[in-house]
Design an enzyme around this catalytic site. Structure first.
Site, mmCIF file in Angstrom:
data_model
loop_
_atom_site.group_PDB
_atom_site.id
_atom_site.type_symbol
_atom_site.label_atom_id
_atom_site.label_comp_id
_atom_site.label_asym_id
_atom_site.label_seq_id
_atom_site.Cartn_x
_atom_site.Cartn_y
_atom_site.Cartn_z
ATOM 1 N N SER A 234 0.829 -1.204 0.000
ATOM 2 C CA SER A 234 0.000 0.000 0.000
ATOM 3 C C SER A 234 0.865 1.257 0.000
ATOM 4 O O SER A 234 2.031 1.225 0.422
ATOM 5 C CB SER A 234 -0.901 0.019 1.244
ATOM 6 O OG SER A 234 -1.779 -1.079 1.252
ATOM 7 N N GLY A 270 -2.743 -0.345 -4.442
ATOM 8 C CA GLY A 270 -1.721 0.138 -3.521
ATOM 9 C C GLY A 270 -0.991 1.377 -3.999
ATOM 10 O O GLY A 270 0.034 1.756 -3.423
ATOM 11 N N PRO A 313 -7.382 0.124 -7.576
ATOM 12 C CA PRO A 313 -7.032 1.346 -6.846
ATOM 13 C C PRO A 313 -8.146 1.776 -5.902
ATOM 14 O O PRO A 313 -9.332 1.626 -6.200
ATOM 15 C CB PRO A 313 -6.843 2.368 -7.970
ATOM 16 C CG PRO A 313 -7.795 1.901 -9.033
ATOM 17 C CD PRO A 313 -7.752 0.390 -8.968
ATOM 18 N N GLY A 314 -7.788 2.299 -4.771
ATOM 19 C CA GLY A 314 -8.758 2.869 -3.831
ATOM 20 C C GLY A 314 -8.303 4.234 -3.379
ATOM 21 O O GLY A 314 -8.908 5.257 -3.677
ATOM 22 N N ARG A 315 -7.171 4.250 -2.669
ATOM 23 C CA ARG A 315 -6.625 5.489 -2.127
ATOM 24 C C ARG A 315 -6.393 6.551 -3.206
ATOM 25 O O ARG A 315 -6.701 7.720 -3.017
ATOM 26 C CB ARG A 315 -5.301 5.166 -1.423
ATOM 27 C CG ARG A 315 -4.661 6.316 -0.686
ATOM 28 C CD ARG A 315 -3.208 6.000 -0.331
ATOM 29 N NE ARG A 315 -3.016 4.634 0.121
ATOM 30 C CZ ARG A 315 -2.932 4.265 1.389
ATOM 31 N NH1 ARG A 315 -3.028 5.177 2.338
ATOM 32 N NH2 ARG A 315 -2.741 2.998 1.715
ATOM 33 N N ARG A 359 -5.148 6.181 11.313
ATOM 34 C CA ARG A 359 -3.922 5.864 10.586
ATOM 35 C C ARG A 359 -2.644 6.345 11.277
ATOM 36 O O ARG A 359 -1.648 5.608 11.301
ATOM 37 C CB ARG A 359 -3.981 6.408 9.154
ATOM 38 C CG ARG A 359 -5.035 5.704 8.290
ATOM 39 C CD ARG A 359 -4.927 6.116 6.829
ATOM 40 N NE ARG A 359 -3.720 5.601 6.216
ATOM 41 C CZ ARG A 359 -2.663 6.344 5.895
ATOM 42 N NH1 ARG A 359 -2.670 7.655 6.119
ATOM 43 N NH2 ARG A 359 -1.595 5.797 5.360
ATOM 44 N N TYR A 363 -0.315 3.273 11.915
ATOM 45 C CA TYR A 363 0.785 3.134 10.974
ATOM 46 C C TYR A 363 1.864 4.213 11.099
ATOM 47 O O TYR A 363 2.814 4.216 10.319
ATOM 48 C CB TYR A 363 0.262 3.167 9.527
ATOM 49 C CG TYR A 363 -0.921 2.295 9.254
ATOM 50 C CD1 TYR A 363 -0.857 0.924 9.466
ATOM 51 C CD2 TYR A 363 -2.113 2.820 8.776
ATOM 52 C CE1 TYR A 363 -1.947 0.106 9.209
ATOM 53 C CE2 TYR A 363 -3.208 2.010 8.520
ATOM 54 C CZ TYR A 363 -3.115 0.653 8.739
ATOM 55 O OH TYR A 363 -4.195 -0.151 8.486
ATOM 56 N N CYS A 390 -8.506 9.487 25.421
ATOM 57 C CA CYS A 390 -7.674 9.212 26.591
ATOM 58 C C CYS A 390 -6.526 8.283 26.200
ATOM 59 O O CYS A 390 -6.416 7.152 26.685
ATOM 60 C CB CYS A 390 -8.536 8.594 27.692
ATOM 61 S SG CYS A 390 -7.726 8.583 29.293
ATOM 62 N N TYR A 420 -9.431 5.409 4.070
ATOM 63 C CA TYR A 420 -9.078 4.715 5.307
ATOM 64 C C TYR A 420 -9.190 5.576 6.560
ATOM 65 O O TYR A 420 -8.503 5.324 7.548
ATOM 66 C CB TYR A 420 -7.658 4.111 5.197
ATOM 67 C CG TYR A 420 -7.539 3.185 4.035
ATOM 68 C CD1 TYR A 420 -8.152 1.939 4.048
ATOM 69 C CD2 TYR A 420 -6.845 3.561 2.883
ATOM 70 C CE1 TYR A 420 -8.074 1.087 2.957
ATOM 71 C CE2 TYR A 420 -6.759 2.724 1.782
ATOM 72 C CZ TYR A 420 -7.372 1.486 1.828
ATOM 73 O OH TYR A 420 -7.299 0.645 0.744
#
Length: 467
Positions: A234, A270, A313-315, A359, A363, A390, A420
């Protein structure tokens, strides 16, 4: 003012802390004469007043145009190689009924990986033949729903799934088209890729086992083998990892052709986007040309026909189309020691956090931020934008610069949150998930309504009197 020594090496202090770098922001994002950020012709303050904050804002024009751009890039590259391309929008990036319709209207198929995502795509009226079902642990119910509804292709992930899908299709009197997910031994992320013999991961089967699995698929009259599928990672910049993976898959493709047709090859998705000014992703038209060109050359070397190619493809379709709007709550200057000297890092707390963007916590992802409700000529200050959860790891933007006069009540906006963020959102600390609004030509409409405390409590049987 010089850049803060607390800033990461890649982050340069901007000459103008109000500027909106076009590689990061949605296509219609700009500042008004009064200094506000507007997207789709609607200002940040108008959006906040009408819909509240936090708020996911999707630039519909941008999303639709990127979908067409991606499809056209692969169509053009495939045509030049004497084949055709099929582009699946990766629904896991961000899927609503409306977004599914945008993708379908742009000529994209849709990749889903759960019964819920399948339900959304079907509710959008997407032709089931234009859907693909992924997943390493599809339930019997999900397989049944996919086959019975006429899903175009199911990506098989294990020997068990071969038998399950074959049995379901036979019982329903159908021939189900399938792909086999294989691990090419190539893993890629951003600029780097690693080529190994085997990958230690839950998805797919080993490359050296694939022929055995394909033979099993071909043994079932209720299955039709379309080809191999591979996903190497990705947020990838460059084409080298895709080229290496394709070369390995095509060696196998040549072997498989001796036993029957292999009409397709799915190279996954990706493809990366820019989240900060330090990111430099390969333009999708260039990427498509490089990847498809590699496939064509390898096929010529192996003496086999160029298969139809599929991509997911997505992002790169939806990521830059989204931005998240927050209201600033508290501000705290923290002295941090660096090189024997104390320096100030300004903590800007907002009314969302890791529940609407997981994210950074998951990540270590980097994002950018801009003051949205006004502009400012104050000197830039290094900030860390944090949420209200918290958790010390509740960070939205690890490091960026905002005008030094940022204050409680200001609106700030974080770009490139279309992928995402909503799909990974949660109710941690019992925060309701934000609304999603689409903006276009000065109009805004709600795609997903904001969750209320009643929504959260309604799942608690004690709140419902034990019902």
């Amino acid at each position: 003012m010089t850049s803060s020594p607390l800033a990461p090496g890649w982050l340069a202090e901007p000459a103008d802390a109000d500027a909106l770098p076009p590689l990061i922001w949605p296509a219609t994002a700009q500042r008004t004469a009064a200094g506000e950020i507007e997207i789709g012709g609607i200002t940040a303050s108008a959006l906040a007043e009408r819909f509240g904050t936090p708020l996911y804002v999707i630039d519909e024009t941008d999303a639709r145009s990127r979908a067409v751009e991606v499809r056209t890039a692969f169509d053009t590259a495939a045509a030049e190689a004497g084949t055709r391309a099929k582009v699946y929008y990766a629904g896991k990036a961000f899927l609503t009924i409306e977004i599914a319709r945008w993708m379908s209207e742009a000529g994209l198929s849709i990749d889903v990986c759960s019964g819920g995502e399948l339900a959304v795509a079907l509710a959008a009226g997407v032709d089931p033949a234009h859907l693909g079902l992924h997943g390493n642990n599809k339930s019997l119910d999900e397989i049944e729903r996919a086959v019975s509804s006429g899903v175009g292709v199911i990506v098989l992930d294990s020997a068990i799934e071969i038998e399950r899908v074959a049995a379901t299709a036979a019982r329903l009197g159908r021939v189900q088209e399938v792909r086999l997910r294989v691990n090419s031994g190539v893993h890629a992320h951003t600029h780097d890729f690693l080529a190994t013999a085997h990958e230690d991961q839950k998805f797919g089967v080993r490359l050296d086992q694939a022929a055995e699995y394909v033979a099993a698929i071909r043994s079932h009259a209720s299955l039709r083998f379309l080809g191999l599928h591979c996903h190497i990672g990705s947020q990838i910049f460059g084409s080298e990892g895709f080229a290496e993976s394709a070369a390995r898959l095509l060696e196998l493709q040549a072997e498989l052709l001796a036993g029957g047709e292999v009409p397709e090859l799915n190279l996954g998705g990706g493809f990366g986007i820019a989240y900060t000014t330090a990111d430099d992703p390969t333009p999708i038209t260039e990427l498509a040309s490089l990847i498809v060109g590699t496939v064509a050359r390898e096929c010529a070397r192996l003496g086999i026909p160029v298969p139809a190619l599929a991509f997911e493809p997505g992002r790169t379709v939806i990521g830059r189309s989204g931005a998240t709007l927050y209201e600033v709550g508290t501000i705290k200057d923290v002295l941090v020691g660096a090189d024997g000297t104390d320096h100030v890092r300004r903590y800007v707390s907002v009314d969302g956090g890791m529940s609407d963007n997981a994210r950074p916590a998951l990540y270590g992802a980097d994002y950018s931020v801009r003051l949205a409700s006004r502009n400012s000529d104050a000197d830039a200050a290094l900030v860390r934008v944090v949420g209200k959860h918290c958790e010390s790891g509740d960070i939205v933007v690890q490091s960026d610069y905002l005008p030094g006069d940022v204050a409680p009540g200001d609106l700030v906006m974080v770009p490139a949150t279309g992928a995402y963020c909503w799909s990974l959102s949660s109710n941690y600390n019992y925060l309701g998930r934000p609304a999603v609004v689409a903006v276009v030509d000065g109009e805004a409409r709600v795609l997903i309504r904001r969750e209320t405390e009643h929504d959260l409590l309604a799942r608690d049987t004690a709140y419902l009197g034990g019902r």
